[in-house]
Design a protein around this motif. Structure first.
Motif, mmCIF file in Angstrom:
data_model
loop_
_atom_site.group_PDB
_atom_site.id
_atom_site.type_symbol
_atom_site.label_atom_id
_atom_site.label_comp_id
_atom_site.label_asym_id
_atom_site.label_seq_id
_atom_site.Cartn_x
_atom_site.Cartn_y
_atom_site.Cartn_z
ATOM 1 N N ARG A 92 25.517 4.922 -22.336
ATOM 2 C CA ARG A 92 24.698 4.882 -23.560
ATOM 3 C C ARG A 92 25.567 4.636 -24.780
ATOM 4 N NH1 ARG A 92 19.560 8.343 -23.868
ATOM 5 N NH2 ARG A 92 20.071 8.194 -26.043
ATOM 6 N N VAL A 93 26.648 5.379 -24.868
ATOM 7 C CA VAL A 93 27.543 5.250 -26.024
ATOM 8 C C VAL A 93 28.225 3.888 -26.029
ATOM 9 C CG1 VAL A 93 29.601 6.198 -27.126
ATOM 10 C CG2 VAL A 93 27.922 7.737 -26.102
ATOM 11 N N THR A 94 28.760 3.490 -24.877
ATOM 12 C CA THR A 94 29.483 2.219 -24.804
ATOM 13 C C THR A 94 28.579 1.038 -25.133
ATOM 14 O OG1 THR A 94 31.076 3.056 -23.182
ATOM 15 C CG2 THR A 94 30.753 0.676 -23.273
ATOM 16 N N LEU A 95 27.398 1.001 -24.528
ATOM 17 C CA LEU A 95 26.491 -0.122 -24.764
ATOM 18 C C LEU A 95 25.963 -0.135 -26.195
ATOM 19 C CD1 LEU A 95 24.507 -0.117 -21.393
ATOM 20 C CD2 LEU A 95 26.275 -1.722 -22.122
ATOM 21 N N MET A 96 25.730 1.046 -26.771
ATOM 22 C CA MET A 96 25.272 1.091 -28.158
ATOM 23 C C MET A 96 26.350 0.577 -29.102
ATOM 24 S SD MET A 96 24.029 4.356 -30.467
ATOM 25 C CE MET A 96 25.680 5.063 -30.455
ATOM 26 N N ILE A 97 27.594 1.030 -28.910
ATOM 27 C CA ILE A 97 28.692 0.575 -29.757
ATOM 28 C C ILE A 97 28.900 -0.924 -29.589
ATOM 29 C CG2 ILE A 97 31.196 0.697 -30.079
ATOM 30 C CD1 ILE A 97 31.031 3.666 -29.462
ATOM 31 N N ALA A 98 28.874 -1.402 -28.348
ATOM 32 C CA ALA A 98 29.082 -2.831 -28.104
ATOM 33 C C ALA A 98 27.967 -3.665 -28.732
ATOM 34 C CB ALA A 98 29.156 -3.088 -26.598
#
Length: 293
Positions: A92-98
């Motif tokens: 969730r965090v990685t995809l949101m930041i990306a």
């Protein structure tokens, strides 16, 4: 209006049919969709708390067998936290930041490319020299310096990652604008004294969005890897929140005794980046068939 909807529907059908015919593109789309859905639906999947640990269940091995899944299908870490839950919440965090980074960098880069290519002259020279200067600095080093100075807050991560990506959009869009602005419909708009901004956003922009979309998909894979690298070095999302890169770093110490701590987050990063690359390659071939093969 009805005719426009019919054309849009037929274009969508043609797009989906072409995607289904492409095995690599379809595989990339399916894998990426699974990761995105898992990230979006994480709160309703009934997963264990990714932050709360249980020292009595620390370093439990994966419990995947023919008879089914155990309480911790991918095992637990050194603090007894569920690995599967941390991978999904870390996704969730990685995809949101990306996503935020590529959209921010994409919007800024597309605007710069439009202005540079359309107006030319000294505007083009100044903007392209700025692009050249940024390209001369190793992007990873630039990201490390900024994060180390400003701190690893979420908005700082998005800003840094967007800063490393906008130049790709700017150069690609500028090249497309140079090819488009000499066409007859652009000259006709200029002849009737249309405002430059109207020409740019109503006539030029729709014709340069296709390569920008392809760049976006390819940049998304690079941003995911860069964010994981920053987290691995301790400059990304901070504990106790889950992040794939940090999970890799924390699992290094236990590689000989608890291999699953590093292997499963690494597989998640690999599959996500692979799916984005496969989808990006297919989009490039779909929008420009001359490049196929």
């Amino acid at each position: 209006m009805s005719e426009s909807r019919t054309v849009t529907r037929s274009m969508l059908h043609a797009f989906l049919a072409a995607l289904i015919r492409s095995k690599p593109g379809l595989a990339g789309a399916v894998i990426l969709t699974i990761f995105v859905l898992a990230a979006l639906l994480a709160p309703v999947l009934g997963l264990p708390d990714p932050v709360k640990g249980d020292l009595l269940a620390r370093l439990k091995p994966p419990t995947i067998s023919l008879s089914g899944f155990g309480a911790h299908p991918l095992g637990t870490d050194q603090l007894g936290r569920d690995i599967l839950s941390r991978i999904i919440y870390g996704g969730r965090v990685t995809l949101m930041i990306a996503a935020l980074s590529v959209l921010t960098g994409g919007v800024f880069g597309v605007v710069i490319g439009l202005i540079s290519g359309f107006f030319g002259g000294w505007v083009d020279r100044v903007l392209m020299r700025v692009v050249d200067m940024q390209l001369s600095v190793p992007l990873t080093i630039l990201a490390l310096l900024i994060i180390a100075s400003l701190g690893p807050a979420l908005h700082n991560l998005v800003m840094v990652l967007a800063l490393t990506s906008w130049v790709q959009y700017a150069r690609v869009v500028r090249g497309q604008v140079l090819a488009v602005k000499s066409r007859e419909y652009i000259q006709s708009a200029r002849a009737i004294a249309a405002h430059p901004l109207r020409i740019i956003f109503h006539h030029v922009l729709p014709n340069v969005m296709t390569p920008a979309i392809v760049v976006l998909t390819l940049e998304l894979a690079r941003i995911i890897l860069l964010e994981a690298g920053l987290s691995f070095l301790g400059l990304g999302i901070q504990p106790p929140d889950a992040a794939w890169g940090r999970m890799l770093a924390e699992g290094r110490t236990f590689m000989s005794t608890a291999w699953w701590l590093s292997v499963f987050p690494g597989v998640a990063i690999m599959l996500t980046v692979l799916s984005v690359n496969l989808l990006g390659d297919w989009l490039r071939d779909y929008f420009d068939p001359h490049l196929e093969g």
